[in-house]
Design an enzyme around this catalytic site. Structure first.
Site, mmCIF file in Angstrom:
data_model
loop_
_atom_site.group_PDB
_atom_site.id
_atom_site.type_symbol
_atom_site.label_atom_id
_atom_site.label_comp_id
_atom_site.label_asym_id
_atom_site.label_seq_id
_atom_site.Cartn_x
_atom_site.Cartn_y
_atom_site.Cartn_z
ATOM 1 N N SER A 28 29.974 44.974 40.235
ATOM 2 C CA SER A 28 29.528 43.587 40.422
ATOM 3 C C SER A 28 28.367 43.223 39.492
ATOM 4 C CB SER A 28 29.107 43.371 41.875
ATOM 5 O OG SER A 28 28.044 44.232 42.192
ATOM 6 N N CYS A 29 27.741 44.225 38.884
ATOM 7 C CA CYS A 29 26.669 43.962 37.927
ATOM 8 C C CYS A 29 27.231 43.243 36.693
ATOM 9 C CB CYS A 29 26.024 45.265 37.456
ATOM 10 S SG CYS A 29 25.047 46.105 38.705
ATOM 11 N N VAL A 30 26.341 42.613 35.927
ATOM 12 C CA VAL A 30 26.771 41.942 34.694
ATOM 13 C C VAL A 30 25.968 42.496 33.513
ATOM 14 C CG1 VAL A 30 26.947 39.729 33.468
ATOM 15 C CG2 VAL A 30 27.446 39.828 35.907
ATOM 16 N N GLY A 89 30.726 41.634 36.683
ATOM 17 C CA GLY A 89 30.857 40.686 37.795
ATOM 18 C C GLY A 89 32.157 40.832 38.557
ATOM 19 N N ASP B 144 27.769 49.942 42.839
ATOM 20 C CA ASP B 144 26.645 49.078 42.440
ATOM 21 C C ASP B 144 26.423 47.883 43.366
ATOM 22 O OD1 ASP B 144 28.565 47.359 41.365
ATOM 23 O OD2 ASP B 144 27.824 47.450 39.312
#
Lengths: 153, 192
Positions: A28-30, A89, B144
């Site tokens: 989900s990190c960008v 994302g 994450d």
């Protein structure tokens, strides 16, 4: 100077010339890659959480990205020269939790939009993790999604 | 804290002897947790179960229970669960069938049940488990958002971890990560 440098969650790094900056295993990190066409200098931010009023840690987009852009300006890169590519994302465990991935992408786009930094390429969303490598000289990005062949952006 | 019960349940389920390592409780920056478990871009299967505390009509999030298996362990684990032998190729990805996934989710349920039964007695709280979900992807990518969500208000998260080993062929990390409110609740109960 080390050639390959990995950028951890909630952190950013600036690299030059032959250096490769990476964000390995992002869900989900960008990964926000900022590069220039002339100066062989680039930066990668590993955004963990969306913009949220009252939350002021580097994990959040509205704190981390301005810090990186400010740092790039100190490195003699004007805002007008900056171009962006964004990746990540994804929605992991879709049935279980709030969709941080989508919120992260939205926050990143808002911040880059406010700064008038154009997004040249993006590969966001979906349900697969990604590993991202940024070539600081060319601004080329290689992305490998879980179980797929690598792609160039 | 339930690790003994969980390993007994696993042993019964697979009809194999399960070794369990002495569990540890650590307080870490959430961002360091993937490195504690393995390589961030390697493929892992992760079963996730949310755990809530129930007091009257009030519900509070206590934490998340995770069972993390590397790709070979995940494949072998589904074999044990179904008593069938699959071809274990050298493929990078983990191809789990819907049937494998449901068997693994069920295992998540059984493990959580065993762990929660032990915790309930220990802390005198009514605990309720959510529906398990499973994700097979790069380790860090899977974790994450779980970690992001849980570390919003905290610099460090409290987590409990143990390792299971079956006949030296399967190893699994069993983690319980406390939500900030859950952490307070547990510490209060223990009068720490």
């Amino acid at each position: 100077m080390r050639k390959k440098r990995d950028v951890r969650m909630g952190d950013y790094k600036i690299g030059t010339d032959e250096q490769v900056l990476s964000a390995l295993g992002i869900g989900s990190c960008v990964a926000v890659c900022i590069y220039t066409e002339e100066k062989s200098k680039a930066a990668l931010a590993h955004v963990m959480l969306p913009t949220e009023e009252g939350k002021n840690t580097e994990k959040h987009a509205h704190i981390l990205l301005p810090q990186m852009l400010e740092h790039l300006k100190l490195e003699d890169i004007e805002k007008e020269e900056m171009k962006a590519k964004i990746f990540g994302g994804a929605t992991m465990f879709p049935d279980n939790t709030i969709d941080i991935g989508k919120q992260n992408v939205k926050s990143v786009k808002e911040i880059l939009g406010d700064e008038d930094i154009e997004i040249q390429e993006e590969d966001t969303g979906g349900a697969k993790g990604r590993a991202v490598w940024l070539n600081c000289r060319s601004g080329d990005v290689v992305v490998r999604k879980n179980g797929e062949k690598t792609q160039r952006f | 804290m339930g690790a003994g019960q969980a390993s007994a349940a696993l042993s019964e389920l697979t009809d194999k002897k399960v070794e369990v390592e002495y569990p540890t409780i650590q307080e870490l920056d959430a961002r360091e947790i993937p490195d504690e478990i393995g390589h961030r871009t390697d493929k892992y299967a992760t079963i996730l179960v949310n755990v809530e505390v129930k007091e009257g009509s009030e519900k509070d999030r206590l934490g998340k229970l995770l069972l993390v298996l590397d790709k070979d362990s995940a494949k072998r684990f589904s074999e044990y669960l179904e008593n069938e032998i699959y071809d274990t190729d050298e493929d990078e990805t983990i191809e789990l069938t819907a049937h494998d996934e449901s068997a693994m989710k069920e295992t998540g349920n059984i493990l959580t049940g065993a762990c929660l039964a032990a915790m309930t007695g220990w802390v005198d709280l009514q605990l309720k488990e959510g529906i398990p979900s499973i994700e097979t992807d790069m380790l860090s990518a899977t974790l994450d958002h779980v970690l992001a969500e849980m570390s919003q208000d905290l610099e460090k998260v409290l987590f409990f971890r143990t390792e299971f080993n079956f006949e030296h062929k399967i190893s699994a990390s069993f983690l319980f990560i406390f939500e900030p409110e859950g952490e307070r609740e547990i510490l209060d109960k223990l009068e720490v």
